[in-house]
Motif scaffolding. Sequence first.
Motif, mmCIF file in Angstrom:
data_model
loop_
_atom_site.group_PDB
_atom_site.id
_atom_site.type_symbol
_atom_site.label_atom_id
_atom_site.label_comp_id
_atom_site.label_asym_id
_atom_site.label_seq_id
_atom_site.Cartn_x
_atom_site.Cartn_y
_atom_site.Cartn_z
ATOM 1 N N LEU A 48 0.831 -1.210 0.000
ATOM 2 C CA LEU A 48 0.000 0.000 0.000
ATOM 3 C C LEU A 48 0.862 1.254 0.000
ATOM 4 C CD1 LEU A 48 -2.921 -0.729 2.505
ATOM 5 C CD2 LEU A 48 -3.069 -0.432 0.044
ATOM 6 N N GLN A 49 1.910 1.251 0.799
ATOM 7 C CA GLN A 49 2.799 2.405 0.865
ATOM 8 C C GLN A 49 3.529 2.593 -0.463
ATOM 9 O OE1 GLN A 49 5.722 2.207 3.973
ATOM 10 N NE2 GLN A 49 6.252 4.342 3.792
ATOM 11 N N ASP A 50 3.964 1.513 -1.085
ATOM 12 C CA ASP A 50 4.627 1.619 -2.385
ATOM 13 C C ASP A 50 3.675 2.174 -3.439
ATOM 14 O OD1 ASP A 50 6.959 0.635 -1.323
ATOM 15 O OD2 ASP A 50 6.655 -1.416 -2.076
ATOM 16 N N ASN A 51 2.421 1.706 -3.428
ATOM 17 C CA ASN A 51 1.430 2.227 -4.373
ATOM 18 C C ASN A 51 1.172 3.710 -4.138
ATOM 19 O OD1 ASN A 51 1.113 -0.214 -5.653
ATOM 20 N ND2 ASN A 51 -0.705 -0.800 -4.503
ATOM 21 N N TYR A 52 1.099 4.104 -2.858
ATOM 22 C CA TYR A 52 0.889 5.515 -2.533
ATOM 23 C C TYR A 52 2.055 6.364 -3.050
ATOM 24 C CZ TYR A 52 0.715 9.805 0.157
ATOM 25 O OH TYR A 52 0.714 11.120 0.517
ATOM 26 N N LEU A 53 3.274 5.907 -2.835
ATOM 27 C CA LEU A 53 4.435 6.652 -3.297
ATOM 28 C C LEU A 53 4.492 6.733 -4.820
ATOM 29 C CD1 LEU A 53 7.188 5.420 -0.811
ATOM 30 C CD2 LEU A 53 6.064 7.641 -0.867
ATOM 31 N N GLU A 54 4.097 5.653 -5.492
ATOM 32 C CA GLU A 54 4.078 5.651 -6.953
ATOM 33 C C GLU A 54 3.049 6.655 -7.475
ATOM 34 O OE1 GLU A 54 5.156 4.916 -10.727
ATOM 35 O OE2 GLU A 54 6.143 4.089 -8.969
ATOM 36 N N LYS A 55 1.873 6.685 -6.870
ATOM 37 C CA LYS A 55 0.848 7.648 -7.291
ATOM 38 C C LYS A 55 1.304 9.071 -7.000
ATOM 39 C CE LYS A 55 -2.221 4.691 -8.625
ATOM 40 N NZ LYS A 55 -2.486 4.472 -10.012
ATOM 41 N N ALA A 56 1.955 9.285 -5.862
ATOM 42 C CA ALA A 56 2.454 10.619 -5.534
ATOM 43 C C ALA A 56 3.527 11.051 -6.522
ATOM 44 C CB ALA A 56 3.006 10.635 -4.103
#
Length: 101
Positions: A48-56
């Motif tokens: 989830l954190q990796d996906n959040y960072l990718e979207k950011a």
Amino acid sequence: MDFTDTKVITTLIAGLAGILGAIIGGYFKASSSKQKIIELNQNYNQKLQDNYLEKAREYTESVYAPLSIGLAKLSYGFRKYRTNTGSENDQVLINEFSESI
């Protein structure tokens, strides 16, 4: 039934050993399952954190990078206009600065 008979004692010991083995095995199996659940939860949170960072990162590249480039060009145009004011080609400078705006 005589409790001093070796067959009875052997059967009782084997039964108790089987029950105790099952209890110990169940405890360690439950402990192992709990550890696996914790590990899966940590992996899920990491994803989830990796996906959040990718979207950011994508959002930053699509919004803030072009905005920063535009502001840099505007700042350059203003500095160019500001440093050359008072010269004979003021109208050209004003037009260049207006284009950068």
